[in-house]
Design a protein around this motif. Sequence first.
Motif, PDB file in Angstrom:
ATOM      1  N   VAL A 226      -4.227   6.343  -7.440  1.00 16.38           N
ATOM      2  CA  VAL A 226      -3.375   5.596  -6.503  1.00 16.38           C
ATOM      3  C   VAL A 226      -3.278   4.138  -6.941  1.00 16.38           C
ATOM      4  O   VAL A 226      -2.179   3.553  -6.975  1.00 16.38           O
TER       5      VAL A 226
ATOM      6  N   ALA B 290      -7.125   8.263   0.809  1.00 16.28           N
ATOM      7  CA  ALA B 290      -6.632   7.020   1.419  1.00 16.28           C
ATOM      8  C   ALA B 290      -7.798   6.150   1.884  1.00 16.28           C
ATOM      9  O   ALA B 290      -7.792   4.927   1.699  1.00 16.28           O
TER      10      ALA B 290
ATOM     11  N   CYS C 274       2.031   0.483   2.992  1.00 14.59           N
ATOM     12  CA  CYS C 274       1.540   1.312   4.094  1.00 14.59           C
ATOM     13  C   CYS C 274       1.112   2.647   3.477  1.00 14.59           C
ATOM     14  O   CYS C 274       1.884   3.262   2.735  1.00 14.59           O
ATOM     15  N   ILE C 275      -0.105   3.068   3.752  1.00 13.68           N
ATOM     16  CA  ILE C 275      -0.631   4.279   3.122  1.00 13.68           C
ATOM     17  C   ILE C 275      -0.908   5.343   4.178  1.00 13.68           C
ATOM     18  O   ILE C 275      -1.634   5.093   5.136  1.00 13.68           O
TER      19      ILE C 275
ATOM     20  N   LEU D 164      -2.619   1.584   7.607  1.00 10.82           N
ATOM     21  CA  LEU D 164      -3.239   2.839   7.177  1.00 10.82           C
ATOM     22  C   LEU D 164      -2.970   3.894   8.252  1.00 10.82           C
ATOM     23  O   LEU D 164      -3.175   3.642   9.447  1.00 10.82           O
TER      24      LEU D 164
ATOM     25  N   LEU E  54       0.097  10.503   0.793  1.00  6.22           N
ATOM     26  CA  LEU E  54      -0.888  11.225  -0.017  1.00  6.22           C
ATOM     27  C   LEU E  54      -1.093  12.642   0.514  1.00  6.22           C
ATOM     28  O   LEU E  54      -1.387  12.847   1.690  1.00  6.22           O
TER      29      LEU E  54
ATOM     30  N   LEU F  95       3.500   4.872   1.099  1.00  7.97           N
ATOM     31  CA  LEU F  95       2.922   5.813   0.132  1.00  7.97           C
ATOM     32  C   LEU F  95       2.304   6.966   0.897  1.00  7.97           C
ATOM     33  O   LEU F  95       1.487   6.754   1.793  1.00  7.97           O
TER      34      LEU F  95
ATOM     35  N   LEU G 178       0.178   2.099  -7.909  1.00  5.32           N
ATOM     36  CA  LEU G 178       0.657   0.896  -7.210  1.00  5.32           C
ATOM     37  C   LEU G 178       0.800  -0.265  -8.193  1.00  5.32           C
ATOM     38  O   LEU G 178       1.774  -1.033  -8.122  1.00  5.32           O
TER      39      LEU G 178
ATOM     40  N   VAL H 112      -3.782  -2.568   1.224  1.00  7.57           N
ATOM     41  CA  VAL H 112      -3.375  -1.726   2.352  1.00  7.57           C
ATOM     42  C   VAL H 112      -2.700  -2.560   3.430  1.00  7.57           C
ATOM     43  O   VAL H 112      -3.328  -3.407   4.069  1.00  7.57           O
TER      44      VAL H 112
END
Lengths: 271, 271, 271, 271
Positions: free
Chosen positions: D75, D99, D88-89, D113, D25, D23, D79, D110
């Motif tokens: 977010v 995040a 994985c962000i 990260l 951002l 994901l 999800l 998460v």
Amino acid sequence: MAYVAFEGRRVYYEEHGQGRPLLVLNGIMMSCRSWSEFVEPFSENNRLILLDFLDQGRSDRMEAEYDQSIQAEVVKTLLDHLELKKACILGISYGGEVAQQFAVKYTEYVDRLILFNTTARTGPWLGDIGDGWNLAARDPDAYYLTTIPVIYSPRFYREQNGWMNRRREKLRPVFSDPEFIRAMVRLTNSARNYDVTKQLHRIKAPTLVVSCQQDYLTPLQEQELICSLIPDSRHVILPGSGHASMYEQPLLFAALTLGFCNCSRTRFDIL
Amino acid sequence: MAYVAFEGRRVYYEEHGQGRPLLVLNGIMMSCRSWSEFVEPFSENNRLILLDFLDQGRSDRMEAEYDQSIQAEVVKTLLDHLELKKACILGISYGGEVAQQFAVKYTEYVDRLILFNTTARTGPWLGDIGDGWNLAARDPDAYYLTTIPVIYSPRFYREQNGWMNRRREKLRPVFSDPEFIRAMVRLTNSARNYDVTKQLHRIKAPTLVVSCQQDYLTPLQEQELICSLIPDSRHVILPGSGHASMYEQPLLFAALTLGFCNCSRTRFDIL
Amino acid sequence: MAYVAFEGRRVYYEEHGQGRPLLVLNGIMMSCRSWSEFVEPFSENNRLILLDFLDQGRSDRMEAEYDQSIQAEVVKTLLDHLELKKACILGISYGGEVAQQFAVKYTEYVDRLILFNTTARTGPWLGDIGDGWNLAARDPDAYYLTTIPVIYSPRFYREQNGWMNRRREKLRPVFSDPEFIRAMVRLTNSARNYDVTKQLHRIKAPTLVVSCQQDYLTPLQEQELICSLIPDSRHVILPGSGHASMYEQPLLFAALTLGFCNCSRTRFDIL
Amino acid sequence: MAYVAFEGRRVYYEEHGQGRPLLVLNGIMMSCRSWSEFVEPFSENNRLILLDFLDQGRSDRMEAEYDQSIQAEVVKTLLDHLELKKACILGISYGGEVAQQFAVKYTEYVDRLILFNTTARTGPWLGDIGDGWNLAARDPDAYYLTTIPVIYSPRFYREQNGWMNRRREKLRPVFSDPEFIRAMVRLTNSARNYDVTKQLHRIKAPTLVVSCQQDYLTPLQEQELICSLIPDSRHVILPGSGHASMYEQPLLFAALTLGFCNCSRTRFDIL
């Protein structure tokens, strides 16, 4: 050019000039002679005091092992002998360690503190480096190659290669002298248990901490630690220098020292 | 698990997995065994090729001195043997030097180039460091203390002190083996005349250059020089690591390698 | 406390103390008043000369646009008026640009050169920053928020937040004065075509270049460029400071200036 | 290509490819469109999810002011809608802030990260920068000159000057759109009270923090702080880039992301 007695031994020191006292403490391989190029600028407006630690230069040799803290007592003895209640103290490397040991114990004697290329503790990494130096001490060439390259930057080695080669010639007989080498081993060992991280908060004097970006013996992070522990400290980085900053950047070394030692004020009301 | 012949000698190599070929070149004291923790991630989507240089690991020992350029020919022989026309080549330290020697000569074989903790030349400083290693080679303890601390960061030494102590135990018999030590001396000497600064402009492959801020053997400035000379290069700095980055920062080492090797494009039309 | 005539305009300057002449050149928003805290240390052993550029402080305002090079002529006029054949010249930011313009044209007048937080050219990035300042000039709050945060480090802003807030109050009426703002716009525009990269090699004076790690207006790389172009230059980095180094690190600012200006020698025979 | 409902508003998102979920951002001025060059590499082996925050791109505009924490709930909603329990962000700048807000609250979601060019808090310095942006928002040219130069490095501006000029042309109509500008002001204000320094210790996921040496909006020291607070974090520095790292160093941006997201292991038994 004079001696002071310390526990039955003779400690060599020199005085040059007049003015605000500036005491300069040697790195491990250095002696008063190492500062010959700095005597003139450092004594123009200052009372410059140079000193050979025990086991250095013209001071007496020791027999047994000892702790580095004894060198801080040597400093105290000299200042008392000179009837100095306060001095600006500069130390580089080993001399910076002694300067810190002195400053945390005899806080009130320190006018301003200047620390070049030094550390607040001998951690396991630096301890192993020192052991390696001592094992190399049996052979002059090995000693040279183990102790010298690491204290210069690759840049300086390349740009001043002639000077480095002449230095090697000059150091060969020195490193072949068993007296000198035994003293070096003792000096190295004396710093083995050095750790002032818990005491540095006591230092009240305005303090200047200088790092060199190519210092591979007491790297930048060590001085960041010192700065985080001494309350009134500030940090300067020299990007073009290794550990031996007084040789690689002599003008910056002199300018930082004289500027910090002699500035007529240390407090500024920014407006 | 296999050998390829090179000028009458056996060169050991391993292959793991399938996919875009990734050839990994060892640092001077390493062997294929050093990569055991990386075999899984490096072979998950790649054809991983490991290799012991001449005088390393399970490859044959040499007798006389030789030039490092011979190791680039070893690489060429292996790639031809495997019928690989192109591979992503990663080298660390000595392996990065061989990778550069190979890349400037066999440009078209290089898919992408990844250089960790390496240099474009053995200057006088690094040359003296190597001479010091070789003089220390007579004594296992001296060899350990001269070669090992300098390749780790003081931070790692302190935080991973148990691991460092176990490593010392593990290396003691290795450094007591005269065969191993003689090979190390030859490997060290083979890099004495290494200098590709005039040839690096030939490399056309996308190149990743990784520096570590506490690398005191091949410091940051050496990789800045490499980046200034290889046209399609880019630079990454790991702030928490010494020279042995694959041990100090294994996840970053693996992530940078896999990400750079396998990214489906190297050109981006920024919008 | 005095004026010198320059092309029909009055240029304000001050003199304090006696000794080796030290001429200090202001940053763009500064005036002689900005140095009030430094007058004492800078004049204790020096003949300190402060100067308001055209469109600054108590010097006359301009009407039309002009090129920054005119300010170098102002400096020349003042030195001739004072019958000074040589002076140590310090410039910060805009003042450092003028110092460089002066030094490449009137080489022989420069005893030593000290450059804080400055650049050798106004590139497209700095040009756009300047255009943004000028567009914000219509509104005092916008002008404050566009020009002030960028010249301090986030650390200073946080640790000295009370001082920053008082400064904002103090600057509000200043930034509301259309005369002041028009002068600022002209000063900003005057540096638009500034570029001495091709001339810096002419400077023969010992030069000190000071960078601050959090300088986001004239970042570190700009001073690396200056150092690469002035032959006898050396570089110092202040890790805890933004662009306005004389406010964020006043003691280091003073120490570096006095030490470099007054050191009795600039050549050292390292031994 | 799809919308999810959040508190009566439509949130735009895209999905590309299959594999380990990643994901991404956005930074404050970005939208899903900004990632067009990265969709191919990021979806080759991953299920890539892009998302426009409220007030961004094709998601609904807000009317009143709001707090940035609402974007973390967006977010979470997405999800859950995708029935993803772990991803994985990656977040850059404003997206990195969201995040972190998400990761400290929904720890278990998460997987790994990845934080580029971001901060753990909006301190007084960054707050004033944001206020300056908002005051400049009345004029498209002022908005461009206040927000854009600061997010690129001077080097990029100079070397990619044609691209920068085309970008200016492209952004002119965007910055002239009052809807867009009002949304930008609200987004900027939403981060005003952001501070996760006290919560970051909760994050258990392996974390990669990437700094750029010429990032003048969220400078290096901000990421050092993040690394000191997230337990399983590691730090990488890109020396040739400003704040907009995905434009200045797209290949490194992609390589670091893919390598860190997809490496088959995050724990290494160094040997």
